[in-house]
Enzyme design. Structure first.
Site, PDB file in Angstrom:
ATOM      1  N   GLU A 139       0.753  -1.159   0.053  1.00 38.49           N
ATOM      2  CA  GLU A 139      -0.185  -0.011   0.162  1.00 38.49           C
ATOM      3  C   GLU A 139       0.892   1.412  -0.058  1.00 38.49           C
ATOM      4  O   GLU A 139       1.970   1.249   0.285  1.00 38.49           O
ATOM      5  CB  GLU A 139      -1.046   0.127   1.098  1.00 38.49           C
ATOM      6  CG  GLU A 139      -0.064   0.206   2.618  1.00 38.49           C
ATOM      7  CD  GLU A 139      -1.091  -0.454   3.853  1.00 38.49           C
ATOM      8  OE1 GLU A 139      -1.886  -1.363   3.669  1.00 38.49           O
ATOM      9  OE2 GLU A 139      -0.850   0.104   4.785  1.00 38.49           O
ATOM     10  N   LYS A 141       2.884   4.458   1.163  1.00 35.95           N
ATOM     11  CA  LYS A 141       3.460   5.174   2.190  1.00 35.95           C
ATOM     12  C   LYS A 141       3.028   6.543   2.062  1.00 35.95           C
ATOM     13  O   LYS A 141       3.595   7.296   1.406  1.00 35.95           O
ATOM     14  CB  LYS A 141       5.042   4.959   2.183  1.00 35.95           C
ATOM     15  CG  LYS A 141       5.711   5.375   3.471  1.00 35.95           C
ATOM     16  CD  LYS A 141       7.003   4.847   3.793  1.00 35.95           C
ATOM     17  CE  LYS A 141       7.438   5.247   5.007  1.00 35.95           C
ATOM     18  NZ  LYS A 141       7.388   6.703   5.263  1.00 35.95           N
ATOM     19  N   TYR A 252      -4.540   2.950   8.338  1.00 34.42           N
ATOM     20  CA  TYR A 252      -3.605   1.715   7.799  1.00 34.42           C
ATOM     21  C   TYR A 252      -3.167   0.698   8.598  1.00 34.42           C
ATOM     22  O   TYR A 252      -2.712  -0.168   8.328  1.00 34.42           O
ATOM     23  CB  TYR A 252      -2.607   2.364   6.936  1.00 34.42           C
ATOM     24  CG  TYR A 252      -1.601   3.229   7.439  1.00 34.42           C
ATOM     25  CD1 TYR A 252      -0.938   2.926   8.857  1.00 34.42           C
ATOM     26  CD2 TYR A 252      -1.515   4.639   7.082  1.00 34.42           C
ATOM     27  CE1 TYR A 252      -0.020   3.945   9.174  1.00 34.42           C
ATOM     28  CE2 TYR A 252      -0.509   5.297   7.558  1.00 34.42           C
ATOM     29  CZ  TYR A 252       0.092   5.061   9.017  1.00 34.42           C
ATOM     30  OH  TYR A 252       0.888   5.838   9.419  1.00 34.42           O
ATOM     31  N   LYS A 349      11.412   2.628  -0.157  1.00 36.58           N
ATOM     32  CA  LYS A 349      11.395   4.132  -0.556  1.00 36.58           C
ATOM     33  C   LYS A 349      11.601   4.536  -1.982  1.00 36.58           C
ATOM     34  O   LYS A 349      12.617   3.883  -2.587  1.00 36.58           O
ATOM     35  CB  LYS A 349      12.648   4.851   0.432  1.00 36.58           C
ATOM     36  CG  LYS A 349      12.034   4.353   1.753  1.00 36.58           C
ATOM     37  CD  LYS A 349      11.406   5.465   2.564  1.00 36.58           C
ATOM     38  CE  LYS A 349      12.385   6.882   2.806  1.00 36.58           C
ATOM     39  NZ  LYS A 349      11.309   7.687   3.694  1.00 36.58           N
ATOM     40  N   CYS A 461       8.433  48.265  -0.877  1.00 36.54           N
ATOM     41  CA  CYS A 461       8.843  49.315  -1.414  1.00 36.54           C
ATOM     42  C   CYS A 461       7.437  50.206  -1.460  1.00 36.54           C
ATOM     43  O   CYS A 461       6.306  49.386  -2.032  1.00 36.54           O
ATOM     44  CB  CYS A 461       9.488  49.163  -2.975  1.00 36.54           C
ATOM     45  SG  CYS A 461       9.222  50.709  -3.851  1.00 36.54           S
TER      46      CYS A 461
HETATM   47  S1  IVH Z   1       2.381   0.924   9.070  1.00 34.96           S
HETATM   48  C1  IVH Z   1       3.690  -0.973  13.260  1.00 34.96           C
HETATM   49  N1  IVH Z   1       1.610   1.645   6.672  1.00 34.96           N
HETATM   50  O1  IVH Z   1       5.648   5.902   7.840  1.00 34.96           O
HETATM   51  C2  IVH Z   1       3.842   0.036  11.964  1.00 34.96           C
HETATM   52  N2  IVH Z   1       2.831   3.206   8.130  1.00 34.96           N
HETATM   53  O2  IVH Z   1       8.553   5.703   8.179  1.00 34.96           O
HETATM   54  C3  IVH Z   1       2.694   0.832  11.621  1.00 34.96           C
HETATM   55  N3  IVH Z   1       3.267   5.347   7.152  1.00 34.96           N
HETATM   56  O3  IVH Z   1       5.489   5.573  11.443  1.00 34.96           O
HETATM   57  C4  IVH Z   1       2.977   1.608  10.529  1.00 34.96           C
HETATM   58  N4  IVH Z   1       1.995   5.178   5.315  1.00 34.96           N
HETATM   59  O4  IVH Z   1       3.559   7.207  10.129  1.00 34.96           O
HETATM   60  C5  IVH Z   1       2.233   1.966   7.865  1.00 34.96           C
HETATM   61  N5  IVH Z   1       0.504   2.468   4.713  1.00 34.96           N
HETATM   62  C6  IVH Z   1       1.541   2.820   5.976  1.00 34.96           C
HETATM   63  C7  IVH Z   1       1.952   3.959   6.094  1.00 34.96           C
HETATM   64  C8  IVH Z   1       2.937   4.178   7.446  1.00 34.96           C
HETATM   65  C9  IVH Z   1       2.898   6.005   6.146  1.00 34.96           C
HETATM   66  C10 IVH Z   1       3.938   6.359   8.205  1.00 34.96           C
HETATM   67  C11 IVH Z   1       3.939   5.731   9.608  1.00 34.96           C
HETATM   68  C12 IVH Z   1       5.456   5.301  10.173  1.00 34.96           C
HETATM   69  C13 IVH Z   1       6.252   5.973   8.975  1.00 34.96           C
HETATM   70  C14 IVH Z   1       7.720   5.207   8.938  1.00 34.96           C
END
Ligand code: IVH
Length: 702
Positions: A139, A141, A252, A349, A461
């Site tokens: 999914e 990020k 999520y 990433k 100005c």
């Molecule tokens: S799962 C236990 N799913 O990315 C882990 N995180 O860089 C739960 N993030 O701290 C995280 N999209 O704030 C998860 N689809 C996604 C996400 C996601 C963004 C963020 C989240 C995490 C950070 C890590």
């Protein structure tokens, strides 16, 4: 969430309610039913708009329903409900956000950048679980600010920021402002008593762009990136300011689920991540649902990641990668956690949209309203498909806060549709020869001393004849969004001003085209084209002219709204500060700027000159049904009326009349309510104004 049938019923109900919204004479008992109906339709429209991202009614209609609900709730305090849509905005200022512990730590994610990283991770997951092949979910990020929300007994009871991962800040009131987060949800239908859900609050690209356009219109520096704006937005003290940022939240991850006896239901009642997302979606949450991909084996994950990266720009919000998760919750349990991240998930990433380059020099540009903008000239560097050699540094504070120096290596970022900006100087790379950036004390164009008005970020100005400002004002006037004069680009404006062919806006329409013909680069054909474009622009609608005049804080949207209120530009000469503020979304600052503009002799002269050259200054108001009784008659209301001032004014306009902003010889009727003051005195003194009361006004329109 809503079946086709339910949706149709709710849309029908909306139509009925909107029809009734005007004439709400209901018996008390029916009013209570209406409260329930209004809550249901508003919740539905919140879901359509904020979760499904497509509205089915206009903002105006939504506001009508909302106002009606609020009115009925005020009348029937016994019908109050914590999960009513009105409770999202009724909350006060939060001075300090209390600290709260998360039920389980909010961990970060481990990162991967290529197929090797993903293969290594898959090997570890298979070892830990003893499985040959794993089913993974992939999914987006989301690039925003992490949040946690807790529901108990089907009600939202707490919202928190991530903080340091174990302790965050209680931002419940602000979380309630986000309409994509339900205030209540039927978790009980899944046997769930308590649930903690993790997600990300973000600003989508369109809302971010609009937010910045509005800030620029209002003279505030733009927000540099969507991620910081989301986390900053969540921590605003005033929930109204949170609402302004138009944040949405994707949920999520389910971190805790318990039944009434605090038994853990993860892996017992809930079996997989994809199922959790489906449940959340079906209960009305915004989730990765539509973008979630379930695949078997790491090879398919790798393929998907590479394909997705090419599509990343198509999403309406920023993503900085993908997250890959083991789907089965029992396998997740076998993988476990390190102190830093879950072993069952990893982030993939995307290539960064950042680069570093050298700051060569700073130029100070004068804008059309006199604001001085420092512009960084950079050693050209490729960044996400374009070469960057010049970047705005907004204002002096931006430079000082980041301590940017001449000769610095700077880290720059370009996210989505956002203009590139300097993230920070690379201090480690300093040689000691970097120099402090000095802001000029005099205008780089006209040499006059610069001023910094209190409470503003920009040096200005104030010489309205400053050549740089004149050029910028002309460029703005002919630009695509204003009068749209094709062939009259920035360089043409500069050239014509330098050679004294034009010096003011009306000069565009008095241009001697025979002088243009024969100039370098101008042939008969191009001159004729320019002449035609200038001619054509004379009939542009009033809102474009109004925008083109370059009045401070008046952007396209404000210009459109203003134009709707008059039949000729000249009417604004009569408007008071208060009258300007009655226009939707116009506050004191914008009103002051408009008032000053239309009280300044040189501006009025310019408008007269434009009209004399044949430029349209009229606005055809839409003929309203049943109108005509007050055709062309001018009105002004003063004192306290029985009906709402805005309703009374709408009645005048509906009947063909015009509202004026002050008592002048042009005023036909002054309608006086209780405690009328100076306006009444002035009208009496003038002697030409008919002074009537509210009843007489109602008789006039029959
Ligand atoms: S799962 C236990 N799913 O990315 C882990 N995180 O860089 C739960 N993030 O701290 C995280 N999209 O704030 C998860 N689809 C996604 C996400 C996601 C963004 C963020 C989240 C995490 C950070 C890590």
């Amino acid at each position: 969430m809503y079946s086709q049938k339910q949706q149709k019923e709710l849309i029908d109900l909306t139509t009925q309610l909107l029809k009734r919204a005007k004439s709400d004479h209901l018996p008390e008992k029916e009013e209570l039913d209406t409260v329930a109906d209004l809550r249901n339709v508003i919740r539905y429209h919140d879901w359509r708009y904020y979760v499904q991202s497509e509205a089915v009614i206009s903002d105006f209609e939504y506001d009508q329903l909302f106002a009606w609900l609020r009115k009925l709730e005020n009348k029937h305090p016994e019908a109050a409900a914590e999960d009513s849509p009105t409770q999202r905005v009724a909350l006060g200022i939060t001075k300090e956000f209390p600290q709260v512990s998360h039920l389980v730590p909010m961990l970060s994610l481990d990162n991967s950048y290529n197929a090797d990283d993903l293969n290594d991770w898959d090997n570890r997951v298979r070892e830990l679980t003893g499985e040959d092949e794993i089913t993974y979910c992939i999914e987006p990020k989301f690039d925003g600010a992490g949040i946690s929300v807790i529901y108990e007994n089907d009600k939202l009871i707490r919202g928190a920021t991530r903080g340091d991962g174990s302790v965050g800040e209680d931002i419940t009131n602000n979380i309630k402002v986000l309409r994509s987060i339900p205030l209540s949800a039927k978790f009980s239908s899944h046997g769930i008593f308590r649930i903690e859900i993790r997600g990300e609050a973000l600003i989508n690209k369109k809302a971010f762009k609009q937010l910045n356009e509005k800030r620029l219109e209002e003279g505030e520096p733009p927000l540099a990136n969507a991620r910081n704006s989301a986390s900053g937005g969540l921590r605003q003290q005033d929930p109204k300011l949170v609402a302004e940022r138009k944040l949405e939240a994707f949920l999520y991850h389910v971190s805790v689920v318990q039944d009434k006896n605090e038994n853990d239901l993860l892996g017992v009642k809930l079996h997989s991540h994809s199922e959790n997302i489906d449940i959340l979606y079906s209960l009305g949450f915004k989730t990765p649902h539509g973008e979630l991909k379930k695949v078997k084996g790491i090879e398919n994950v790798i393929q998907f990641c590479h394909d997705f990266e090419k599509r990343r720009e198509h999403l309406p919000y920023e993503v900085d990668g993908l997250v890959i998760k083991v789907d089965d919750l029992n396998l997740q349990r076998l993988c476990g956690y390190t102190s830093h991240h879950p072993r069952w998930a990893i982030a993939f990433k995307f290539a960064a949209k950042q680069a570093t380059t050298k700051l060569l020099k700073v130029e100070f540009q004068v804008g059309r309203t006199g604001a001085i903008t420092p512009v960084a000239k950079l050693e050209p560097v490729p960044l996400a498909g374009v070469t960057i050699s010049s970047i705005s540094m907004f204002n002096e504070d931006f430079i000082n806060e980041k301590d940017i120096r001449l000769g610095d290596r700077v880290l720059i970022e370009r996210a989505g549709e956002v203009i590139p900006y300097i993230v920070q100087p690379v201090k480690e790379a300093r040689s000691g020869h970097e120099k402090k950036i000095h802001f000029p004390e005099e205008c780089p164009s006209c040499g006059q001393p610069l001023h910094k008005p209190e409470g503003e970020a920009n040096w200005r100005c104030v010489n309205i004849n400053c050549p740089a400002q004149v050029v910028e004002r002309l460029i703005h006037f002919v630009s695509k969004d204003a009068m749209d004069i094709a062939g009259f680009g920035a360089s043409t404006v500069e050239e014509f001003v330098n050679d004294k062919l034009i010096a003011s806006i009306p000069d565009i329409y008095r241009l001697d085209f025979s002088m243009v013909l024969g100039r370098e680069g101008w042939k008969e054909k191009s001159v004729n084209k320019l002449k035609e474009a200038v001619e054509k622009s004379k009939s542009q609608p009033l809102n474009r002219l109004l925008y083109g005049l370059g009045i401070r804080f008046v952007g396209e949207t404000t210009a459109k709204k203003l134009a709707e209120h008059v039949s000729d530009l000249d009417e604004f000469r009569e408007w008071s500060m208060e009258k300007f503020q009655e226009v939707e979304d116009i506050g004191p600052k914008v009103a002051q700027s408009l008032f000053d503009f239309f009280q300044t002799e040189s501006n009025l002269k310019m408008i007269d000159e434009l009209r004399a050259t044949g430029v349209n200054t009229r606005h055809e108001k839409k003929k309203k049904a049943g109108g005509g009784k007050l055709d062309g008659k001018t009105f002004l209301f003063t004192g306290t009326l029985n009906m709402k001032r805005s309703d009374a004014e709408a009645l005048v306009e509906k009947n063909g009349g015009v509202i004026l902003g002050s008592v002048t010889s042009k005023l036909n009727y002054l309608v006086v309510g209780e405690d009328a003051g100076s306006k009444l005195d002035k009208a009496k003194k003038l002697g030409t104004v008919q002074i009537i009361n509210e009843q007489e006004f109602m008789q006039l329109i029959g």
